[in-house]
Design an enzyme around this catalytic site. Structure first.
Site, mmCIF file in Angstrom:
data_model
loop_
_atom_site.group_PDB
_atom_site.id
_atom_site.type_symbol
_atom_site.label_atom_id
_atom_site.label_comp_id
_atom_site.label_asym_id
_atom_site.label_seq_id
_atom_site.Cartn_x
_atom_site.Cartn_y
_atom_site.Cartn_z
ATOM 1 N N ASP A 79 0.907 -1.215 -0.032
ATOM 2 C CA ASP A 79 -0.014 0.050 0.052
ATOM 3 C C ASP A 79 0.850 1.375 0.152
ATOM 4 O O ASP A 79 2.060 1.036 0.405
ATOM 5 C CB ASP A 79 -0.855 0.032 1.206
ATOM 6 C CG ASP A 79 -0.148 0.076 2.528
ATOM 7 O OD1 ASP A 79 0.826 -0.593 2.870
ATOM 8 O OD2 ASP A 79 -0.403 1.000 3.351
ATOM 9 N N GLU A 172 0.079 -1.093 5.593
ATOM 10 C CA GLU A 172 1.091 -0.770 6.504
ATOM 11 C C GLU A 172 1.136 0.674 6.815
ATOM 12 O O GLU A 172 1.317 1.372 7.928
ATOM 13 C CB GLU A 172 2.589 -0.846 5.831
ATOM 14 C CG GLU A 172 3.698 -0.798 6.835
ATOM 15 C CD GLU A 172 4.500 0.729 6.617
ATOM 16 O OE1 GLU A 172 5.160 1.026 7.596
ATOM 17 O OE2 GLU A 172 3.902 1.543 5.913
#
Length: 403
Positions: A79, A172
């Protein structure tokens, strides 16, 4: 030698912003599945046994071809941040950078004066976004480097190695990357997150992190007759912010100095939500900062008749306390860098990585450089040659544990 650039360009074009507002689900955004599926297919294309979970974690293993002292893992997150604009990335390659400013679209300039590190990359090939988005090198540079390493190992059977674990995680950037990680199934003795910055960066100490949300219920009265009746939730929010020292903000701190960060304010006179984070390397200072948040909440709840409340929860902890007993994993990474002529930079991370949570889940996990600069901004950049060196570092670590 490595296909790290080709992979990186492909990955950054894949939209993967995570979303704090949907942190109750994993992944927080469905778009992350597209990159996960791409990586799964590429790992399988290398002949590896790989799997993708319903929650969008991708795992693979390269079986040992010799006796080894340990099974080593490498982890990166898929991400990216959603602000400023983490989707629609169009990378640009500035070949044989000659020095000076790099002018991009939308008025974005990577200034040599503001970012003097640019001077270190003269003669190299620099990758940026087009200037209207982030680049996404945090952490798709890490993803590309791990994948390039995997291809090299698979393609060179003469390269001796023990079991190698590979994992790519979602979410994350919103602090949830390690939440559902399958440590047991990963099957490694320790691992490295490839999520750092400048070449040579090697970190095993992170912040302790917590998140808070103030909710303020105001009273909206016609402004013409509001005296002693209106409670403007927006004003209360600014008063709360004023309770925290200006000298203890991200923009006024460095090194091991902790901070309070107000990240978002949303609402109107009648209701306002104010969210942010607390960060500190020191355990005692971290606890004191959380107490401060709660004390401010109590103060304003008392002032405004219970109309102010706060939610506060821990996100991750300083992983140094887990890694220090197994410092060989840091020492061998430093030696791998030194063999390549790279000076290790062992500074504490002013943030957190998946490795913070994973270390406390039984998988000690320092953080390695990717070569990238200016994460989370439109001036983000990375030199191709640094990504290639990062692949060399991974291979050097693997060799250190192969007997």
């Amino acid at each position: 030698m490595y296909d790290v650039l080709e992979r990186f360009l492909r990955y950054v074009k894949c939209d993967t912003p995570s979303d704090e507002k949907h942190a109750d689900r994993t992944p927080s955004t469905e778009c992350q599945r597209e990159l996960a599926k791409m990586l799964l297919a590429e790992l399988e294309g290398l002949g590896l046994e790989a799997r993708m979970t319903d929650e969008c974690y991708v795992y693979a293993k390269i079986p040992a071809n010799c006796a080894a002292r340990a099974a080593v893992g490498f982890i990166a997150h898929m991400d990216v941040v959603d602000q400023p604009k983490g989707y629609g990335v169009q990378p640009r390659i500035h070949k044989n950078y000659r020095g000076g400013d790099i002018a991009l679209e939308g008025g974005t300039t990577i200034s040599e004066k503001k970012f003097p590190a640019l001077k270190n990359y003269v003669g190299m090939d620099i990758v940026t976004s087009d200037g209207t988005t982030i680049l996404g090198a945090d952490d798709k540079a890490g993803v590309a480097e791990i994948m390039a390493m995997a291809k090299y190992v698979v393609s060179h059977p003469e390269f001796k190695h023990g079991d190698i674990g590979i994992a790519f995680t979602p979410d994350e950037e919103i602090g949830h990357g390690a939440k559902l990680f399958d440590v047991k199934g990963f099957g490694c003795d320790f691992a490295y997150t490839c999520d750092g910055g400048v070449l040579g960066e090697l970190s095993y100490e992170t912040f302790n992190g917590a998140a808070f949300t103030f909710t303020i219920d105001g009273v909206n009265i016609h402004p013409g007759s509001a005296k002693n009746k209106m409670i403007n939730a927006l004003i209360v929010a600014t008063q709360i912010i004023g309770e925290f020292p200006a000298s203890e903000r991200p923009e006024t701190t460095e090194g091991r100095e902790g901070y309070y960060f107000f990240a978002e304010i949303e609402g109107n006179v009648e209701r306002c939500v104010l969210s942010g984070i607390v960060r500190d390397h020191d355990d005692a200072s971290f606890k004191a900062r959380k107490v401060k948040v709660l004390e401010v909440a109590d103060k304003y709840a008392s002032l405004y008749g219970g109309r102010v409340r706060v939610e506060l929860h821990d996100q991750y902890y300083n992983c140094a306390k887990v890694i220090k007993p197994v410092m060989h994993i840091v020492d061998n990474a430093a030696k791998a860098m030194e063999k390549l002529g790279i000076a290790p930079i062992t500074e504490p991370i002013r943030g957190g990585t998946d490795g913070s949570g994973l270390s406390f889940m039984g998988l000690p996990c320092p953080n390695l450089c990717t070569g990238a600069h200016n994460a989370h901004g439109k001036t983000e950049f990375v030199a191709v040659q640094c990504m290639e060196k990062a692949v060399d570092i991974l291979l050097g670590i693997i060799s250190a544990y192969a007997e």
